[in-house]
Design an enzyme around this catalytic site. Sequence first.
Site, PDB file in Angstrom:
ATOM      1  N   HIS A  55       3.267   8.948  -6.681  1.00 45.98           N
ATOM      2  CA  HIS A  55       1.928   9.094  -6.127  1.00 45.98           C
ATOM      3  C   HIS A  55       1.128   7.797  -6.274  1.00 45.98           C
ATOM      4  CE1 HIS A  55       3.154  13.252  -6.864  1.00 45.98           C
ATOM      5  NE2 HIS A  55       2.256  13.615  -5.969  1.00 45.98           N
ATOM      6  N   ASP A 113       2.899   9.855  -2.393  1.00 48.17           N
ATOM      7  CA  ASP A 113       1.959  10.858  -1.886  1.00 48.17           C
ATOM      8  C   ASP A 113       0.503  10.601  -2.269  1.00 48.17           C
ATOM      9  OD1 ASP A 113       4.300  12.049  -1.069  1.00 48.17           O
ATOM     10  OD2 ASP A 113       3.846  14.012  -1.924  1.00 48.17           O
TER      11      ASP A 113
END
Length: 279
Positions: free
Chosen positions: A238, A92
């Site tokens: 992430h 992400d």
Amino acid sequence: MGKSAVMSTIASAPESWPWPPIVRASVGWHLLAVGAAVFVPGAAPWAIGAIVLNHVLITAAGLTPRSSLLGPNVTRLPKAAADRREIALTIDDGPDPEVTPRVLDLLDAHGQRATFFCIADCVLAHPALAREIVARGHSIQNHTAQHRHNFSFLGPRGFAAEISRAQQVLEETTGQRPSCFRAPAGLRNPFLAPVLHRLGLLLVSWTRRGFDTRERDAATVLARLTRGLAAGDILLLHDGHAARTAAGRPVVLEVLPPLLARIRADGLRAVTLPEALAA
């Protein structure tokens, strides 16, 4: 059913939204409480308390990223994908010009694929990097236009503006229209599900996450992701907003090599979400 057929079915979904039972019950609860407050002497305090309790329940559902109370929410891959020993590695908040290229190199070195939930403004800032993600066999999906911290407080118009703009940017940049959506931090409210339904998007959360935006110890992040790792899992890491180790290295870059080795050792295969969900 092939991927194109599934996407066509989603795109042609009816405009009307079948509100989840908890939302319909909430409406009835409000009407009952108001009726009691008006027609039953002394019931007003109890009615107010009942309404407050209902709002607490709805809020709690929205603050629980893996909850399906407010609408469909993919927390694991379907059985067909699990039977194929597939997992989904989702990354992400990118693309990030420092971290993402090295993430791509690690994925290539281990022969695994990932799904990048990208922020549209980051894609606009680094369009060539977004196109490289797709060119190297990975998938880019919708993680809103700006990754607003107040996203879960938006109403229908705010949700539609953020998500529609991201859809447009991602499709125009990569040539592929996202079919999956992830809310910032996974937080939402009852108005999100009908917007996703109208745009033909599936809400996807995760099975397990490493909390690698705040955890600086790579071993701790790795343990969270691999404890009980199984086919069908959706993992969350992430490349954007990544925490740094004590040595200043993005945690995701320390976690990926042993994680990808573990995936291979367990006989699993990381695939993109569209591939896993297509069957």
